[in-house]
Design an enzyme around this catalytic site. Structure first.
Site, PDB file in Angstrom:
ATOM      1  N   ASP A 154       0.727  -1.086  -0.145  1.00  0.00           N
ATOM      2  CA  ASP A 154      -0.021   0.013   0.174  1.00  0.00           C
ATOM      3  C   ASP A 154       0.921   1.548  -0.095  1.00  0.00           C
ATOM      4  O   ASP A 154       0.446   2.382  -0.239  1.00  0.00           O
ATOM      5  CB  ASP A 154      -0.885  -0.043   1.100  1.00  0.00           C
ATOM      6  N   ASP A 466     -10.761  -7.660  11.107  1.00  0.00           N
ATOM      7  CA  ASP A 466     -10.322  -9.003  10.811  1.00  0.00           C
ATOM      8  C   ASP A 466     -11.376  -9.792  11.721  1.00  0.00           C
ATOM      9  O   ASP A 466     -11.800 -10.764  11.682  1.00  0.00           O
ATOM     10  CB  ASP A 466      -8.949  -9.258  11.262  1.00  0.00           C
TER      11      ASP A 466
END
Ligand SMILES: *[C@@H]1O[C@H](CO)[C@@H](O)[C@H](O)[C@H]1NC(C)=O
Ligand SMILES: *[C@@H]1O[C@H](CO)[C@@H](O)[C@H](O)[C@H]1NC(C)=O
Length: 753
Positions: A154, A466
């Site tokens: 990223d 998550d």
């Protein structure tokens, strides 16, 4: 191709934990004591103050308020304790039979595994660290042609791309070396760090030479990767090495660029071989498209882009997700994981296999309690017994279809054929064509009007994305399993400063609060989709933050009431005192025994109690504040000023287990204020009650004095940091003076008004 042998032996085993009966007896007795405490609170409640103005009434008012507050705190603690009980009520431990796996299946029949490593910033996460992560998983003891590694960068950094290029070259040497000498761990840095001499004296000097030459190659590669990293840019010479660097001619900034996708090693290519002529794993570099006007959804977005890209390239049925700051410490983890998925009896319902995180750089007595010993030894096996652990964002093997939103159905999965799920590779296309088609799925607009981030892939919009993702998978009917092999599967670095550890807890807890109030609330969304026990387990974490309020009350109000002469607990000579003493000390002793049984030390236990207190009165409180502010639309408030102390000193202090306070943070102000407040009260109480020999009065206040004394004891490192230490890890004076004032003010009010 399933071999016929040993058809019916399971590939994994599940055993229940030991010590459940003493635990349950302890729970029953504690529960009885809690009931007595409640009875006591109701029966001996001070009279409700009537509306009036005389002094007696005012005093009664304070008494009543303090009592009710304490009662509410006790109710909250009891409720949360019940959630802990639900978590620990039953525990299961899993072991795998890798032997049976190799007897029963040809390696050609193993499912492929796509390994996704996410990185966000080449400055914070040095490329050489990421290279070690990548090499450690490329070298898994698993058929290489079944492995594909995707780096989702990223940061969009050419430094990272260059590091991958170097890693791909080094892997040609490294993987055969690992295979030949059964190297562990397979992160070169960790390996050469640990094994300072050649692996086996009995080997010939040829082996020594081989070992030395690989080490030299590694060190040369490390130097090559680190020099442009220090410079912050890629030289012209390197630029010419690979056509991929040309992509960076079009990159204007890390938040504004096209998709960059380079298949560095193409596993389909017959020429992609290591030095021994074995195939290499596929290695892909991805930096998804970034544009300022689009929301990128942080790590979750990065994961989802990699999931889609991998589906176009290798499309393996299993996806492993690893953080770039940890490496594989156990080359057999992949085999461990597929033992679960391939088990004929139960494998078809397993959605993901979660490994715990282990840490290097822990001190002997785990000064910041970062090892999470109890979480991995007791809590997660407890959650596992209720339907499966949560997904913790790293070290997790997913079934691609469950991660991508498929509902579990018992028919569809029975007798599944893993080989047919492999090999969806588009054999005819050239690498360039594949790269072009993949770029589309990693673009900003691809997710518009799709279920990505909602029902597909990792969920967006929460700090614990998550956990929510794992929960949603379980709500779709899948089970998960937790496995902690003897040799840790994934090893990372633990925080080495108190503030780092507190901030980490704040983020995690803040995310949990968000989770509880989201549409995926464990109570409402999970209703009838997962077991009630599992809902309670999720609630235990999701409702952690409010503990801070109850605990803050407990560490301040009884002490202040001591000053004011208000007794809040039964007298020491009164039988009602027994349940209070039992609950408090019983739990302390139980937690000590529990830790010793899990292999901890007494000092580690003491540190755990301290960090428990510190975390709850600071991080947990800020986690609530964060969320309240977020409701009002204030999301970016930088609360924390991190320390800029020279790091060599700090790591020296860490090794000596000296707590690090050298930073200005409101968290430390709270810690210091609470510590000082109790110290003042204790000094005053000793002088007043013990030196002035008012033994009758002591009887009424004994529990309050003991509580205060214990708090002072547990806070000893804080006093040390405030007044005694001279090093840079001491409490800054910008915290010391205000804290003294904040601690004295309520004491004076309690004494004189
Ligand atoms: C971690 O520990 C190892 C060995 O104790 C040491 O060499 C290394 O510098 C430490 N790393 C950090 C980041 O503290
Ligand atoms: C990693 O593996 C090595 C053996 O290769 C073992 O000695 C070490 O304890 C493991 N690390 C952790 C944190 O468990």
């Amino acid at each position: 191709m399933r071999k016929a042998k040993s058809e019916h032996l399971p590939l994994f085993e599940t055993k229940s934990g030991k010590g459940l009966i003493p635990f349950r007896l302890f729970v029953a007795s504690t529960l009885a004591s809690i009931c007595f405490i409640f009875v006591y609170r109701v029966r001996f409640m001070p009279a409700v103050p009537l509306l009036g103005n005389n002094e007696l009434e005012a005093d009664l008012g304070v008494r009543w308020t303090a009592w009710i507050g304490l009662f509410l705190a006790e109710i909250w603690f009891s409720f949360h304790w019940l959630l802990v009980v639900a978590l620990k009520w039953k525990r299961i431990y899993r072991t795998t039979h890798k032997q049976r796996l190799s007897l029963r299946y040809d390696e050609a029949a193993f499912p492929g595994i796509d390994i996704i490593v996410c990185t966000a910033d080449a400055k914070i996460e040095p490329p050489i660290m990421v290279v070690n992560t990548i090499l450690s998983v490329m070298a898994y003891d698993y058929p290489s042609d079944k492995l594909s590694v995707y780096l989702s960068d990223d940061g969009g950094s050419d430094l990272m791309f260059y590091a991958m290029l170097e890693a791909s070259r080094f892997s040609e040497q490294w993987i055969p070396f690992c295979r030949k000498f059964k190297v562990e761990p397979r992160s070169p840095e960790a390996f050469f760090d640990r094994a300072s001499e050649p692996i086996d004296d009995h080997h010939s000097s040829m082996a020594n030479q081989y070992w030395t030459s690989i080490k030299k190659l590694y060190e040369e590669m490390k130097a090559r990767i680190e020099s442009p990293t220090k410079l912050g840019r890629i030289s012209e010479e390197i630029h010419k090495q690979h056509k991929g660097f040309r992509e960076w001619n079009f990159v204007s900034s890390r938040s504004d660029h096209q998709t960059i996708l380079q298949i560095i090693i193409d596993g389909r290519d017959a020429k992609a071989l290591d030095t021994e002529g074995q195939p290499l794993p596929t290695l892909v570099y991805l930096a998804r498209e970034k544009r300022p006007q689009y929301n990128h959804n942080f790590k979750a977005g990065s994961m989802n882009a990699a999931i889609r890209v991998s589906s176009r390239i290798s499309n393996a049925p299993i996806i492993l997700n690893v953080d770039c700051d940890m490496y594989s410490n156990n080359s057999e983890s992949a085999r461990d994981a597929i033992c679960f998925f391939l088990d004929e009896d139960k494998g078809h319902e397993i959605g993901f296999v979660q490994f715990p995180q282990a840490f290097e750089n822990l001190t002997d007595n785990d000064i910041y309690s970062t090892s999470m010993r109890l979480v991995t030894e007791v809590e997660l096996p407890g959650v596992d017994s209720n339907g499966g652990p949560c997904y913790i964002g790293t070290g997790c093997f997913h079934r691609r279809e469950s991660l991508c939103g498929k509902k579990y159905s018992s028919n569809a999965c029975q007798g599944e054929d893993w080989t047919s799920k492999n090999d969806v590779k588009i054999e005819e296309e050239s690498v360039d064509e594949v790269e072009e088609t993949c770029k589309v799925v990693a673009s900003c607009t691809y997710e518009e009007n799709t279920e990505w981030g909602k029902e597909m892939g990792v969920k967006y919009g929460c700090a614990v994305e998550d956990v929510i993702t794992g929960f949603a998978i379980q709500c779709r009917g899948w089970k998960s399993v937790f496995i902690k092999p003897e040799r840790a599967g994934f090893v990372g670095l633990a925080p080495t400063k108190l503030l780092q550890s507190l901030i980490q807890q704040e983020r995690w807890l803040g995310g949990q609060v968000q989770f509880f109030f989201s549409k995926y609330c464990p109570i409402l969304y999970g209703y009838k989709k997962v077991s009630f026990g599992l809902q309670l387990c999720y609630c235990h974490y999701a409702l952690g933050a409010p503990n801070s309020l109850a605990l803050l009350y407990f560490v301040a109000v009884p002490s202040l009431c001591l000053l004011k002469g208000i007794s809040l607990f039964p007298k020491l000579s009164n039988p009602w005192v027994i349940p209070f003493v039992y609950v408090f000390f019983g739990n302390l002793i139980y937690s000590l025994v529990e830790r010793l049984c899990c292999g901890g030390t007494c000092l580690e236990w003491l540190n755990a109690q301290r960090n428990w207190l510190f975390g709850r009165i600071t991080s947990y409180l800020f986690a609530i504040l964060d969320n309240i502010l977020r409701v009002f639309g204030i999301t970016k408030w930088s609360f924390i000023v991190t320390s800029k102390v020279a790091d060599e000193d700090a790591s020296e202090r860490y090794k000596q287990e000296l707590m690090e306070f050298g930073a200005t943070s409101p968290m430390f102000t709270i810690l210091a204020t609470i510590a000082l407040l109790n110290a003042f009260v204790l000094v005053w109480a000793v002088k007043r009650f013990i030196l002035e020999e008012q033994s009758l009065v002591i009887d009424s206040f004994a529990l309050q004095i003991i509580l205060c004394g214990l708090l002072v004891f547990i806070n000893l490192p804080v006093y040390q940091a405030l007044f005694l230490r001279k090093d840079k890890g001491r409490m800054p004076s910008s915290i010391t003076y205000p804290s003294i004032a904040y601690a004295l003010a309520p004491c004076f009010i309690a004494l004189y008004y």
